[in-house]
Design a protein around this motif. Structure first.
Motif, PDB file in Angstrom:
ATOM      1  N   SER A  22      -8.383  48.712  41.705  1.00 46.20           N
ATOM      2  CA  SER A  22      -6.992  48.912  41.330  1.00 46.20           C
ATOM      3  C   SER A  22      -6.822  48.958  39.819  1.00 46.20           C
ATOM      4  O   SER A  22      -7.443  48.206  39.073  1.00 46.20           O
ATOM      5  CB  SER A  22      -6.155  47.774  41.941  1.00 46.20           C
ATOM      6  N   LYS A  23      -5.980  49.893  39.375  1.00 49.12           N
ATOM      7  CA  LYS A  23      -5.683  50.034  37.949  1.00 49.12           C
ATOM      8  C   LYS A  23      -4.906  48.842  37.425  1.00 49.12           C
ATOM      9  O   LYS A  23      -5.033  48.452  36.279  1.00 49.12           O
ATOM     10  CB  LYS A  23      -4.846  51.299  37.724  1.00 49.12           C
ATOM     11  N   THR A  28      -9.787  40.079  37.013  1.00 47.42           N
ATOM     12  CA  THR A  28     -10.295  39.238  38.093  1.00 47.42           C
ATOM     13  C   THR A  28     -10.665  40.029  39.353  1.00 47.42           C
ATOM     14  O   THR A  28     -10.065  41.052  39.658  1.00 47.42           O
ATOM     15  CB  THR A  28      -9.274  38.152  38.499  1.00 47.42           C
ATOM     16  N   VAL A  29     -11.671  39.504  40.005  1.00 48.08           N
ATOM     17  CA  VAL A  29     -12.067  40.047  41.303  1.00 48.08           C
ATOM     18  C   VAL A  29     -11.659  39.012  42.350  1.00 48.08           C
ATOM     19  O   VAL A  29     -11.898  37.825  42.174  1.00 48.08           O
ATOM     20  CB  VAL A  29     -13.603  40.268  41.360  1.00 48.08           C
ATOM     21  N   GLN A  30     -11.014  39.500  43.393  1.00 48.63           N
ATOM     22  CA  GLN A  30     -10.645  38.581  44.470  1.00 48.63           C
ATOM     23  C   GLN A  30     -11.134  39.130  45.782  1.00 48.63           C
ATOM     24  O   GLN A  30     -11.336  40.334  45.922  1.00 48.63           O
ATOM     25  CB  GLN A  30      -9.137  38.411  44.536  1.00 48.63           C
ATOM     26  N   PRO A  43     -10.932  45.259  39.497  1.00 50.10           N
ATOM     27  CA  PRO A  43     -10.342  46.146  38.492  1.00 50.10           C
ATOM     28  C   PRO A  43     -11.016  47.519  38.550  1.00 50.10           C
ATOM     29  O   PRO A  43     -12.212  47.611  38.849  1.00 50.10           O
ATOM     30  CB  PRO A  43     -10.677  45.464  37.167  1.00 50.10           C
ATOM     31  N   GLU A  44     -10.273  48.554  38.234  1.00 45.80           N
ATOM     32  CA  GLU A  44     -10.817  49.908  38.374  1.00 45.80           C
ATOM     33  C   GLU A  44     -12.050  50.142  37.503  1.00 45.80           C
ATOM     34  O   GLU A  44     -12.998  50.804  37.899  1.00 45.80           O
ATOM     35  CB  GLU A  44      -9.736  50.935  38.018  1.00 45.80           C
TER      36      GLU A  44
END
Ligand SMILES: [Zn+2]
Length: 180
Positions: A22-23, A28-30, A43-44
């Motif tokens: 996602s832009k 963070t990565v969830q 994150p993209e």
């Protein structure tokens, strides 16, 4: 000695991974687990190798958690511990819980003396019943004797396969729990 009791639980169930980039997401990565799918929000522009590492860690943790849940859901370990309690300790030991754990792979088990809680490594689920039972008896004996004293070993040696099981565990590279 019956060898038929090998636990045939499939310990590694592969997890499907879905990555959603996602832009809007900056750093963070969830991740969340939906059935056997791990959905990862990233994150993209995250570096692919970095993302792979993060996912691998999340996946391992999620699998360990799932495995622990699955191993404990039938409550069998507690029943086995109760029957060993009756057989080798006249049923006089009181404990709060006996559970499988997936974060002890070098130690075969642990006993929280004050909390009266026993944890058994998931690795024992793949070993013969008589080895698993030795470990439970070992941890049960710690409810009476926290140290590896002569009195402790006298209690544990009521279990007839103690020496054999200790040899088996040594060959598997599982250390004694010397911390107690
Ligand atoms: Zn011990």
């Amino acid at each position: 000695m019956a060898e038929s009791g090998f636990c045939r639980l499939a310990l590694e169930r592969p997890m499907k991974i879905e990555i959603i980039r996602s832009k809007k997401r900056k750093k963070t990565v969830q991740a969340k687990l939906v059935d056997d799918r791990l959905i990862v929000y990233a994150p993209e522009k995250i570096d692919n190798r970095r993302l792979e590492e993060i996912i691998e860690n999340i996946r391992k943790r999620a699998e360990r958690r799932e495995l622990r849940k699955r191993l404990n859901e039938d409550g069998d370990l507690e029943k086995i511990a109760q029957s060993l309690n009756r057989r080798y300790f006249s049923g006089r030991l009181k404990f709060k819980s006996v559970e499988w754990t997936t974060n002890q792979s070098k130690r075969f088990g642990s006993c929280q003396f004050r909390e009266r809680k026993i944890r058994i490594s998931h690795r024992l689920a793949q070993m013969p019943d008589w080895v698993r039972d030795y470990v439970i008896v070992h941890e049960l004996a710690h409810l009476l004797e926290p140290n590896h004293s002569p009195r402790f070993w006298k209690l544990v040696n009521r279990y007839p396969y103690t020496e054999r099981a200790r040899g088996f565990l040594m060959a598997k590279g599982m250390e004694e729990d010397e911390s107690l």
